[in-house]
Structures are given as C-alpha cells and as structure tokens.
Design a protein around this motif. Structure first.
Motif, PDB file in Angstrom:
ATOM      1  N   ARG A   1       0.831  -1.201   0.000  1.00 19.82           N
ATOM      2  CA  ARG A   1       0.000   0.000   0.000  1.00 19.82           C
ATOM      3  C   ARG A   1       0.872   1.260   0.000  1.00 19.82           C
ATOM      4  NH1 ARG A   1      -4.996   1.761   3.962  1.00 19.82           N
ATOM      5  NH2 ARG A   1      -5.197   3.828   3.079  1.00 19.82           N
ATOM      6  N   ALA A   2       1.954   1.226   0.785  1.00 17.74           N
ATOM      7  CA  ALA A   2       2.855   2.382   0.851  1.00 17.74           C
ATOM      8  C   ALA A   2       3.497   2.644  -0.506  1.00 17.74           C
ATOM      9  CB  ALA A   2       3.926   2.143   1.913  1.00 17.74           C
ATOM     10  N   ILE A   3       3.916   1.569  -1.184  1.00 20.98           N
ATOM     11  CA  ILE A   3       4.557   1.709  -2.500  1.00 20.98           C
ATOM     12  C   ILE A   3       3.548   2.244  -3.515  1.00 20.98           C
ATOM     13  CG2 ILE A   3       5.576   0.410  -4.424  1.00 20.98           C
ATOM     14  CD1 ILE A   3       6.694  -1.480  -2.073  1.00 20.98           C
ATOM     15  N   GLN A   4       2.329   1.688  -3.481  1.00 20.58           N
ATOM     16  CA  GLN A   4       1.287   2.139  -4.406  1.00 20.58           C
ATOM     17  C   GLN A   4       0.977   3.614  -4.203  1.00 20.58           C
ATOM     18  OE1 GLN A   4       0.226   0.526  -6.956  1.00 20.58           O
ATOM     19  NE2 GLN A   4      -1.241   2.103  -7.585  1.00 20.58           N
ATOM     20  N   LEU A   5       0.891   4.022  -2.941  1.00 22.99           N
ATOM     21  CA  LEU A   5       0.608   5.425  -2.631  1.00 22.99           C
ATOM     22  C   LEU A   5       1.707   6.326  -3.176  1.00 22.99           C
ATOM     23  CD1 LEU A   5      -1.255   7.419  -0.960  1.00 22.99           C
ATOM     24  CD2 LEU A   5       0.533   7.314   0.753  1.00 22.99           C
ATOM     25  N   ARG A   6       2.962   5.898  -3.004  1.00 27.42           N
ATOM     26  CA  ARG A   6       4.091   6.697  -3.478  1.00 27.42           C
ATOM     27  C   ARG A   6       4.008   6.885  -4.993  1.00 27.42           C
ATOM     28  NH1 ARG A   6       9.788   6.756  -0.719  1.00 27.42           N
ATOM     29  NH2 ARG A   6       8.394   7.895   0.644  1.00 27.42           N
ATOM     30  N   VAL A   7       3.680   5.809  -5.701  1.00 31.85           N
ATOM     31  CA  VAL A   7       3.575   5.885  -7.164  1.00 31.85           C
ATOM     32  C   VAL A   7       2.400   6.782  -7.568  1.00 31.85           C
ATOM     33  CG1 VAL A   7       3.135   4.526  -9.249  1.00 31.85           C
ATOM     34  CG2 VAL A   7       4.720   3.656  -7.517  1.00 31.85           C
ATOM     35  N   GLU A   8       1.255   6.627  -6.867  1.00 33.25           N
ATOM     36  CA  GLU A   8       0.073   7.432  -7.193  1.00 33.25           C
ATOM     37  C   GLU A   8       0.313   8.918  -6.938  1.00 33.25           C
ATOM     38  OE1 GLU A   8      -3.125   5.750  -4.959  1.00 33.25           O
ATOM     39  OE2 GLU A   8      -3.250   3.954  -6.228  1.00 33.25           O
ATOM     40  N   ARG A   9       1.092   9.243  -5.899  1.00 29.25           N
ATOM     41  CA  ARG A   9       1.368  10.647  -5.576  1.00 29.25           C
ATOM     42  C   ARG A   9       2.081  11.361  -6.720  1.00 29.25           C
ATOM     43  NH1 ARG A   9       5.034  10.236  -0.930  1.00 29.25           N
ATOM     44  NH2 ARG A   9       5.535  12.409  -1.308  1.00 29.25           N
ATOM     45  N   GLN A  10       2.763  10.592  -7.567  1.00 24.64           N
ATOM     46  CA  GLN A  10       3.536  11.207  -8.644  1.00 24.64           C
ATOM     47  C   GLN A  10       2.646  11.863  -9.702  1.00 24.64           C
ATOM     48  OE1 GLN A  10       6.189   8.043  -9.849  1.00 24.64           O
ATOM     49  NE2 GLN A  10       7.313   8.130  -7.931  1.00 24.64           N
ATOM     50  N   ALA A  11       1.358  11.508  -9.709  1.00 24.41           N
ATOM     51  CA  ALA A  11       0.409  12.150 -10.633  1.00 24.41           C
ATOM     52  C   ALA A  11       0.303  13.643 -10.343  1.00 24.41           C
ATOM     53  CB  ALA A  11      -0.960  11.489 -10.515  1.00 24.41           C
ATOM     54  N   LEU A  12       0.697  14.040  -9.150  1.00 19.82           N
ATOM     55  CA  LEU A  12       0.721  15.456  -8.747  1.00 19.82           C
ATOM     56  C   LEU A  12       1.500  16.304  -9.758  1.00 19.82           C
ATOM     57  CD1 LEU A  12       0.077  17.240  -6.130  1.00 19.82           C
ATOM     58  CD2 LEU A  12       2.421  16.769  -5.447  1.00 19.82           C
ATOM     59  N   LEU A  13       2.559  15.729 -10.319  1.00 20.15           N
ATOM     60  CA  LEU A  13       3.463  16.501 -11.186  1.00 20.15           C
ATOM     61  C   LEU A  13       2.876  16.768 -12.575  1.00 20.15           C
ATOM     62  CD1 LEU A  13       6.877  14.821 -10.279  1.00 20.15           C
ATOM     63  CD2 LEU A  13       5.913  16.949  -9.392  1.00 20.15           C
ATOM     64  N   THR A  14       1.867  15.986 -12.950  1.00 15.17           N
ATOM     65  CA  THR A  14       1.305  16.149 -14.301  1.00 15.17           C
ATOM     66  C   THR A  14      -0.169  16.557 -14.275  1.00 15.17           C
ATOM     67  OG1 THR A  14       0.954  13.748 -14.332  1.00 15.17           O
ATOM     68  CG2 THR A  14       2.913  14.574 -15.457  1.00 15.17           C
ATOM     69  N   ARG A  15      -0.696  16.862 -13.089  1.00 17.49           N
ATOM     70  CA  ARG A  15      -2.103  17.251 -12.996  1.00 17.49           C
ATOM     71  C   ARG A  15      -2.275  18.691 -13.513  1.00 17.49           C
ATOM     72  NH1 ARG A  15      -2.534  18.891  -6.532  1.00 17.49           N
ATOM     73  NH2 ARG A  15      -1.648  20.956  -6.901  1.00 17.49           N
ATOM     74  N   PHE A  16      -3.533  19.091 -13.655  1.00 13.51           N
ATOM     75  CA  PHE A  16      -3.836  20.482 -14.007  1.00 13.51           C
ATOM     76  C   PHE A  16      -3.355  21.369 -12.863  1.00 13.51           C
ATOM     77  CE2 PHE A  16      -6.823  24.095 -13.734  1.00 13.51           C
ATOM     78  CZ  PHE A  16      -6.524  24.690 -14.961  1.00 13.51           C
ATOM     79  N   SER A  17      -2.754  22.498 -13.174  1.00 12.40           N
ATOM     80  CA  SER A  17      -2.146  23.417 -12.196  1.00 12.40           C
ATOM     81  C   SER A  17      -1.216  22.671 -11.232  1.00 12.40           C
ATOM     82  CB  SER A  17      -3.199  24.233 -11.426  1.00 12.40           C
ATOM     83  OG  SER A  17      -3.904  23.452 -10.488  1.00 12.40           O
ATOM     84  N   ALA A  18      -0.289  21.920 -11.806  1.00 12.40           N
ATOM     85  CA  ALA A  18       0.696  21.160 -11.022  1.00 12.40           C
ATOM     86  C   ALA A  18       1.642  22.113 -10.302  1.00 12.40           C
ATOM     87  CB  ALA A  18       1.499  20.246 -11.954  1.00 12.40           C
ATOM     88  N   PRO A  19       2.172  21.686  -9.151  1.00 16.53           N
ATOM     89  CA  PRO A  19       3.137  22.543  -8.453  1.00 16.53           C
ATOM     90  C   PRO A  19       4.465  22.603  -9.199  1.00 16.53           C
ATOM     91  CG  PRO A  19       3.013  20.399  -7.392  1.00 16.53           C
ATOM     92  CD  PRO A  19       1.952  20.412  -8.455  1.00 16.53           C
ATOM     93  N   GLN A  20       5.226  23.637  -8.917  1.00 13.44           N
ATOM     94  CA  GLN A  20       6.601  23.737  -9.399  1.00 13.44           C
ATOM     95  C   GLN A  20       7.460  22.921  -8.432  1.00 13.44           C
ATOM     96  OE1 GLN A  20       7.754  25.465 -12.179  1.00 13.44           O
ATOM     97  NE2 GLN A  20       9.742  24.520 -11.747  1.00 13.44           N
TER      98      GLN A  20
END
Length: 301
Positions: A156-175
């Motif tokens: 679950r921890a590994i899956q969460l880490r991978v899913e969090r990476q979608a943050l970088l390509t979402r609409f209005s992604a952080p710098q």
C-alpha cells in the motif's frame, strides 16, 4: 513552530480543504450544502476556511460525509482528523493510516495543496521521482516507518508513493525544484538495472516544464546542506482574497516523526540553506549530463 504547536491550525485548514473538495465533487454550492445540512452558510464557510473555533461533533461530520458521498477511505480519514481537533492530539502521530507513517498524512495534504515545492535530498531519490522498484527496496529496509514484516502495508505504501507522482502532471501542477547530492546517484539501491531505470526516470521527470533537477556534486565541497540534512520547503497559492492558503512551511523528516516549521525566521533559515546549495549545485544542463553519464555506467555494469 514544531508539529506539536502547529498541528491544530494546519489540521483545521487541511480538514477545510478536504470538505471543500468533497462538496465540489458532489456538485453542491456552499449554500446548497448549508441548506441540506440545516446549517448556517457562515458555519460552512468557517469549516472550509479552517477557522480555529469550529467544533466538529461526530454526528455532524458523518452527516456531511454522507451528503457529499465520501468514499470509505475519505470518511475514515476525516473522522480521525476531526476527532483529533476535539481531543487536541498531534493527530498525525495517532491516526493509524495503514501503509503510512502515522505523521505522514499531513505532509501529503500539504504537498497536494502546494504551488511550489523545493526539496534537498542527500541520500535518496525524492519520493515524487522514485520508480516502483527503487521504492520497493527502500520500504524493505529495517528501521523505516513501514513494518517490514507486513507485506500488505508495504504494498500500500509503495502504491501510494507511485500514485502521488500524478501530482506533477495534474492540471495546475506545483513547481518542483529538486537538488540531490551526487551520493544519491552513486550509492546503489538494489542492483545496477534498478539504478539505471531510476536515473532515467529522473531525467524523464526533468523534461516536465514544472520540474527542475540539480545535482550537488562532490566537488562542491562543504555546503550548508551538510548541516541540515534533507528538507522540503513548501509554498502555497493565494486564495480569492490574495492571502496564502498556508504560510510557507519547512518540513523535516526523521525516523520517528516529522517537524513542520512555519515561523518566518525558521523558513528564512531554510531558504538561506537552499540558496547556498542551489548556488553550489551544477546547473540543470550539467546535472542532466552527469545523471545520464552515471546511468550509462549502471547500464554497462
């Protein structure tokens, strides 16, 4: 301000953001939600803005979660978070989120809300840039925050880490600006194949317009980061009134907990450390060349 003091205000703003997101996902205006819950609009406004004096009765929270059609996971999390405001706990130490360090949920929420994230890592590839294979090796290490005997927790921890990476390509992604020590490239985690794949993943992420990666080479000599260890600095967008949704936060992680620093003199100290290491690090182009060079060495190994 350490996590023991900051917890209540950060937690309340986090609860507010989650309730607002759930309400909007349910397609309801604040007025509609207030009417259906038989609450004043001003009360809903205070909840979503993280006001200090809102009391979260469990029955009221459950009613909101039902109206918004919240998932089981979101419901469990918000019930735990709101309970912590009643009990005045350091909630991220007490909330048992399977597969997560108990203090890490707050960080994930802040990371998701941030407009600008700067990270210095002397030992490991930052989580947002890790491959699954690299993350698996880290989570198998004893002494970490994940129970190494519990394979479900690890998965679950590994899956969460991978899913969090979608943050970088979402609409209005952080710098995201990352500085990694050269040791991160040179010290193998797993085998040469895992490392080659991981370094290519960093290069791929660095192609995104909102991601910059720099390497602090050994030749930089002594630097301010040698004293600080790893840290993140998060800055947040402004609301409709031109006010930041959170003050800037410096985040430091340790084996048994985390510290969130948000006093101006504290974040200024970490900005100063960042300026020093950023000034000594290789520029983006030379950093990419070095990462590519080390990746090729692993590929030939």
């Amino acid at each position: 301000m350490s996590h023991a003091v900051t917890g209540s205000t950060m937690l309340r703003r986090q609860i507010g953001r989650k309730f607002e997101a759930l309400r909007k996902a349910a397609g309801l205006t604040m007025e509609q939600a207030a009417e259906q819950l038989d609450r004043a609009r001003a009360t809903m406004h205070r909840i979503e803005n993280g006001a200090e004096h809102v009391r979260f009765r469990q029955a009221d929270v459950k009613e909101m979660l039902k109206l918004y059609g919240a998932s089981v996971e979101d419901s469990e999390l918000l019930l735990a978070m709101t309970a912590a405001t009643r009990e005045n706990k350091n909630w991220w130490h007490d909330y048992i989120g399977s597969g997560l360090p108990k203090w890490f949920q707050l960080y994930i929420g802040l990371e998701a809300a941030a407009s600008n994230i700067r990270q210095y890592e002397p030992e490991l590839v930052p989580g947002l840039l890790q491959t699954r294979a690299y993350a698996e090796r880290i989570f198998k290490m004893p002494g970490g925050s994940i129970d190494t005997e519990n394979s479900d927790e690890q998965r679950r921890a590994i899956q969460l880490r991978v899913e969090r990476q979608a943050l970088l390509t979402r609409f209005s992604a952080p710098q995201l600006s990352v500085i990694i020590n050269e040791a991160v490239l040179r010290r193998p985690v797993g085998n040469a194949t895992i490392m080659a794949e991981q370094l290519h993943q960093i290069l791929k992420a660095a192609e995104l317009p909102n991601v910059t990666v720099q390497v602090l080479a050994f030749s930089a000599g002594l630097h301010a980061g040698a004293m600080s260890g790893s840290f993140s600095i998060m800055e947040f967008p402004e609301d409709n009134h031109g006010k930041e949704v959170e003050p800037p936060v410096a985040y430091l992680e340790a084996a048994t907990g985390a510290i969130y620093l948000d006093k101006p003199h504290e974040t200024a100290a970490y900005n100063s450390i960042w300026s020093d290491i950023a000034g000594r690090a290789l520029n983006e182009s030379r950093s990419k060349s070095l990462i590519h060079e080390v990746a090729e060495e692993y590929s030939r190994a």
